[in-house]
Design a protein around this motif. Structure first.
Motif, PDB file in Angstrom:
ATOM      1  N   SER A 139     -11.156  -0.249  -9.358  1.00 37.13           N
ATOM      2  CA  SER A 139     -11.758  -1.215 -10.278  1.00 37.13           C
ATOM      3  C   SER A 139     -10.749  -1.840 -11.226  1.00 37.13           C
ATOM      4  N   VAL A 140      -9.832  -1.020 -11.756  1.00 36.74           N
ATOM      5  CA  VAL A 140      -8.901  -1.503 -12.772  1.00 36.74           C
ATOM      6  C   VAL A 140      -7.765  -2.269 -12.104  1.00 36.74           C
ATOM      7  N   PRO A 141      -7.542  -3.527 -12.482  1.00 43.47           N
ATOM      8  CA  PRO A 141      -6.466  -4.322 -11.866  1.00 43.47           C
ATOM      9  C   PRO A 141      -5.094  -3.734 -12.176  1.00 43.47           C
ATOM     10  N   LEU A 142      -4.183  -3.863 -11.217  1.00 42.44           N
ATOM     11  CA  LEU A 142      -2.810  -3.366 -11.368  1.00 42.44           C
ATOM     12  C   LEU A 142      -1.815  -4.518 -11.365  1.00 42.44           C
ATOM     13  N   ARG A 143      -2.252  -5.668 -11.846  1.00 41.38           N
ATOM     14  CA  ARG A 143      -1.409  -6.857 -11.779  1.00 41.38           C
ATOM     15  C   ARG A 143      -0.129  -6.696 -12.591  1.00 41.38           C
ATOM     16  N   ASP A 144      -0.207  -5.945 -13.713  1.00 39.76           N
ATOM     17  CA  ASP A 144       1.003  -5.766 -14.518  1.00 39.76           C
ATOM     18  C   ASP A 144       2.060  -4.982 -13.759  1.00 39.76           C
ATOM     19  N   LEU A 145       1.644  -4.076 -12.871  1.00 43.26           N
ATOM     20  CA  LEU A 145       2.608  -3.318 -12.072  1.00 43.26           C
ATOM     21  C   LEU A 145       3.215  -4.178 -10.971  1.00 43.26           C
ATOM     22  N   THR A 146       2.391  -5.008 -10.349  1.00 43.95           N
ATOM     23  CA  THR A 146       2.870  -5.779  -9.198  1.00 43.95           C
ATOM     24  C   THR A 146       3.666  -7.012  -9.608  1.00 43.95           C
ATOM     25  N   GLU A 147       3.364  -7.567 -10.772  1.00 44.39           N
ATOM     26  CA  GLU A 147       4.035  -8.794 -11.173  1.00 44.39           C
ATOM     27  C   GLU A 147       5.260  -8.556 -12.051  1.00 44.39           C
ATOM     28  N   ARG A 148       5.318  -7.408 -12.729  1.00 44.15           N
ATOM     29  CA  ARG A 148       6.419  -7.182 -13.650  1.00 44.15           C
ATOM     30  C   ARG A 148       7.718  -6.900 -12.910  1.00 44.15           C
ATOM     31  N   GLU A 149       7.704  -5.915 -12.016  1.00 40.43           N
ATOM     32  CA  GLU A 149       8.933  -5.550 -11.317  1.00 40.43           C
ATOM     33  C   GLU A 149       8.752  -5.406  -9.818  1.00 40.43           C
ATOM     34  N   GLY A 150       7.534  -5.519  -9.331  1.00 37.71           N
ATOM     35  CA  GLY A 150       7.312  -5.363  -7.909  1.00 37.71           C
ATOM     36  C   GLY A 150       7.702  -6.593  -7.109  1.00 37.71           C
ATOM     37  N   VAL A 151       7.834  -6.394  -5.812  1.00 36.42           N
ATOM     38  CA  VAL A 151       8.151  -7.476  -4.873  1.00 36.42           C
ATOM     39  C   VAL A 151       6.885  -7.774  -4.075  1.00 36.42           C
ATOM     40  N   ARG A 152       6.413  -9.004  -4.164  1.00 36.57           N
ATOM     41  CA  ARG A 152       5.171  -9.372  -3.493  1.00 36.57           C
ATOM     42  C   ARG A 152       5.332  -9.320  -1.978  1.00 36.57           C
ATOM     43  N   VAL A 153       4.356  -8.700  -1.321  1.00 31.70           N
ATOM     44  CA  VAL A 153       4.374  -8.568   0.133  1.00 31.70           C
ATOM     45  C   VAL A 153       3.192  -9.314   0.752  1.00 31.70           C
ATOM     46  N   ASP A 154       1.979  -8.986   0.301  1.00 32.03           N
ATOM     47  CA  ASP A 154       0.752  -9.630   0.786  1.00 32.03           C
ATOM     48  C   ASP A 154       0.677  -9.587   2.307  1.00 32.03           C
ATOM     49  N   ALA A 155       0.569  -8.382   2.836  1.00 33.50           N
ATOM     50  CA  ALA A 155       0.549  -8.212   4.293  1.00 33.50           C
ATOM     51  C   ALA A 155      -0.540  -7.225   4.687  1.00 33.50           C
ATOM     52  N   ARG A 156      -0.946  -7.314   5.938  1.00 30.60           N
ATOM     53  CA  ARG A 156      -1.928  -6.388   6.484  1.00 30.60           C
ATOM     54  C   ARG A 156      -1.332  -4.982   6.551  1.00 30.60           C
ATOM     55  N   ILE A 157      -2.150  -3.982   6.268  1.00 31.20           N
ATOM     56  CA  ILE A 157      -1.673  -2.596   6.305  1.00 31.20           C
ATOM     57  C   ILE A 157      -1.396  -2.203   7.753  1.00 31.20           C
ATOM     58  N   SER A 158      -0.192  -1.732   7.994  1.00 33.43           N
ATOM     59  CA  SER A 158       0.155  -1.220   9.315  1.00 33.43           C
ATOM     60  C   SER A 158       1.082  -0.026   9.152  1.00 33.43           C
ATOM     61  N   LYS A 159       1.001   0.872  10.097  1.00 37.85           N
ATOM     62  CA  LYS A 159       1.830   2.064  10.061  1.00 37.85           C
ATOM     63  C   LYS A 159       3.311   1.699  10.097  1.00 37.85           C
ATOM     64  N   ARG A 160       3.693   0.772  10.959  1.00 34.43           N
ATOM     65  CA  ARG A 160       5.097   0.393  11.102  1.00 34.43           C
ATOM     66  C   ARG A 160       5.644  -0.239   9.824  1.00 34.43           C
ATOM     67  N   LEU A 161       4.833  -1.084   9.178  1.00 40.24           N
ATOM     68  CA  LEU A 161       5.299  -1.745   7.961  1.00 40.24           C
ATOM     69  C   LEU A 161       5.500  -0.740   6.829  1.00 40.24           C
ATOM     70  N   LEU A 162       4.561   0.187   6.659  1.00 40.49           N
ATOM     71  CA  LEU A 162       4.702   1.194   5.609  1.00 40.49           C
ATOM     72  C   LEU A 162       5.937   2.058   5.834  1.00 40.49           C
ATOM     73  N   MET A 163       6.186   2.440   7.078  1.00 41.21           N
ATOM     74  CA  MET A 163       7.352   3.267   7.360  1.00 41.21           C
ATOM     75  C   MET A 163       8.643   2.481   7.159  1.00 41.21           C
ATOM     76  N   ASN A 164       8.635   1.194   7.488  1.00 40.45           N
ATOM     77  CA  ASN A 164       9.824   0.368   7.250  1.00 40.45           C
ATOM     78  C   ASN A 164      10.117   0.213   5.757  1.00 40.45           C
ATOM     79  N   ILE A 165       9.062   0.078   4.957  1.00 37.36           N
ATOM     80  CA  ILE A 165       9.261  -0.073   3.510  1.00 37.36           C
ATOM     81  C   ILE A 165       9.898   1.177   2.921  1.00 37.36           C
ATOM     82  N   PHE A 166       9.429   2.342   3.335  1.00 39.23           N
ATOM     83  CA  PHE A 166       9.897   3.593   2.720  1.00 39.23           C
ATOM     84  C   PHE A 166      11.074   4.231   3.455  1.00 39.23           C
ATOM     85  N   TYR A 167      11.566   3.582   4.481  1.00 37.26           N
ATOM     86  CA  TYR A 167      12.757   4.126   5.149  1.00 37.26           C
ATOM     87  C   TYR A 167      13.886   4.242   4.120  1.00 37.26           C
ATOM     88  N   PRO A 168      14.596   5.381   4.090  1.00 37.18           N
ATOM     89  CA  PRO A 168      15.557   5.648   2.993  1.00 37.18           C
ATOM     90  C   PRO A 168      16.549   4.541   2.701  1.00 37.18           C
TER      91      PRO A 168
END
Length: 254
Positions: A139-168
């Protein structure tokens, strides 16, 4: 006979409620219901029990004529409102934030395909000892977290994408992924850290606790040291989850 009829008429007049009385009772009932929902399962209950003990002590002190103790407790209760605001400032802020957001924002869960991709990615990253931090907005928006220092992605959730993001060695692996409305909204987001007293928590777990203390989000943590999956909800951490338990916890929470 006349006296009985007069008495019954007065009692009926006293019991008769107009629309203002019904509205008043309804609003008070709704307020108490939401208040109980806000404090249920939190430390507020324990503290309120402590205040109830002080109230009982004050009553006994007055009954026995203990003037010094009565005087002291009277001064405590005279500042009770200020004491409650100071003691529960974080809980009040979070409760008001959720109450305000609930009227404007609709909670959306994860559809089955997205949930399967998320659980599969976390399970495989745990097996490979790849650390991950995934925040699911409610319910609570997290826009301050995503807009302050985050990098916008706006993509469909997929296993491959999540693993690519967190690859060391990936550019976006250091930080949290924020999921909103069933999509990956941003990556590399910085979360507030909770103070872990008496617990040996790493940075990711402290960040997960910090985010869920400030908002109603659900945070999934994958530990690279232990290969363990945890979920943080309302400042509480559930650790050692396998794929089935993770799926069930997320379904129940979302």
């Amino acid at each position: 006979m006349d006296f009985t009829l007069h008495w019954l008429a007065r009692q009926w007049e006293f019991l008769t409620l107009d629309w203002r009385d019904l509205l008043d009772v309804t609003l008070v009932g709704l307020l108490l219901y939401h208040l109980i929902q806000m404090i249920r399962g939190t430390r507020v209950i324990t503290i309120l029990v402590g205040f109830s003990g002080l109230a009982a002590l004050y009553y006994v002190a007055r009954l026995l004529g203990l003037y010094t103790l009565t005087w002291l407790l009277q001064h405590v209760f005279s500042s009770l409102f200020l004491v409650l605001v100071i003691t529960f400032q974080k809980d009040i802020r979070q409760g008001l934030t959720e109450m305000g957001a609930r009227g404007m924002w609709r909670r959306k869960g994860l559809h089955e395909e997205a949930l399967t991709a998320l659980v599969g990615a976390c399970s495989e990253m745990a097996a490979l000892r790849i650390g991950a931090l995934i925040v699911i907005q409610r319910s609570v928006p997290l826009r301050d977290l995503t807009e302050r220092e985050g990098v916008r992605v706006d993509a469909r959730i997929s296993k491959r994408l999540l693993m690519n993001i967190f690859y060391p060695k990936a550019p976006l692996h250091d930080g949290a992924v924020v999921i909103r409305d069933g999509r990956i909204e941003a990556a590399a987001c910085i979360l507030p850290l909770a103070v872990a007293q008496g617990q040996n928590f790493g940075t990711r777990h402290r960040a997960a606790l910090g985010a869920t203390q400030e908002t109603d989000a659900v945070v999934v943590v994958v530990s690279e040291e232990r290969g363990e999956i945890s979920v943080a909800i309302k400042g509480e951490l559930m650790r050692g989850l396998d794929a089935e338990k993770l799926r069930q916890v997320l379904k129940d929470a979302l």
